[in-house]
Design a protein around this motif. Structure first.
Motif, PDB file in Angstrom:
ATOM      1  N   THR A 118       0.840  -1.196   0.000  1.00 16.25           N
ATOM      2  CA  THR A 118       0.000   0.000   0.000  1.00 16.25           C
ATOM      3  C   THR A 118       0.871   1.241   0.000  1.00 16.25           C
ATOM      4  O   THR A 118       0.618   2.197  -0.739  1.00 16.25           O
ATOM      5  CB  THR A 118      -0.935   0.004   1.229  1.00 16.25           C
ATOM      6  N   LEU A 151      -3.686   7.017  -2.478  1.00 20.04           N
ATOM      7  CA  LEU A 151      -4.715   6.133  -1.928  1.00 20.04           C
ATOM      8  C   LEU A 151      -5.382   6.815  -0.743  1.00 20.04           C
ATOM      9  O   LEU A 151      -4.767   7.641  -0.062  1.00 20.04           O
ATOM     10  CB  LEU A 151      -4.086   4.819  -1.474  1.00 20.04           C
ATOM     11  N   ARG A 193      -9.989   1.248  -1.441  1.00 23.16           N
ATOM     12  CA  ARG A 193      -9.969   1.791  -2.807  1.00 23.16           C
ATOM     13  C   ARG A 193     -10.450   0.778  -3.841  1.00 23.16           C
ATOM     14  O   ARG A 193     -11.203   1.120  -4.747  1.00 23.16           O
ATOM     15  CB  ARG A 193      -8.559   2.247  -3.153  1.00 23.16           C
ATOM     16  N   ASP A 215       0.955   3.965  -3.008  1.00 22.18           N
ATOM     17  CA  ASP A 215       0.634   5.356  -2.691  1.00 22.18           C
ATOM     18  C   ASP A 215       1.789   6.275  -3.086  1.00 22.18           C
ATOM     19  O   ASP A 215       1.577   7.331  -3.693  1.00 22.18           O
ATOM     20  CB  ASP A 215       0.313   5.486  -1.208  1.00 22.18           C
TER      21      ASP A 215
END
Length: 116
Positions: free
Chosen positions: A58, A73, A81, A62
């Motif tokens: 993640t 995100l 998302r 991002d």
């Protein structure tokens, strides 16, 4: 362009990770040694749910999105998302988690039975 590729690659790997989390126990029926990798993936999934620690995938996605000039995100991350509200409604999150847990347990029971 390169940052966008990093973000997209992280997203694809994240989906593959989640698929392996749900189905990797069945892979171990055929290739027994993969059970150790699957146990690690399940452990990470549990840790991330219980503690709320952010997944490195993640963070990588991002970072890549922001560096490419795209919207990052949401604070809640990858699942919010791409999964919640897309694959299933948000109010069914715990039911989806339970379904994955049952699937993993079923795969592990089958793994043990097939070893005997």
């Amino acid at each position: 362009m390169m940052y966008r590729l990093v973000a997209d690659a992280a997203m694809v790997v994240h989906f593959a990770f989640l698929a392996y989390l749900a189905l990797g126990g069945f892979v171990a029926w055929r290739w027994r040694r993969t059970i150790w990798a699957h146990l690690a993936v399940v452990a990470w999934g549990l840790v991330s749910i219980v503690t709320g620690v952010e997944c490195p995938l993640t963070l990588a996605e991002d970072w890549g999105r922001r560096a490419a000039g795209l919207e990052g995100l949401p604070a809640s991350g990858f699942i919010d998302r791409y999964i919640e509200g897309v694959i299933y409604p948000e109010q069914y999150t715990n039911l989806a988690r339970l379904g994955v847990a049952v699937l993993v347990l079923f795969a592990y029971v089958g793994y043990v039975l097939r070893r005997q």
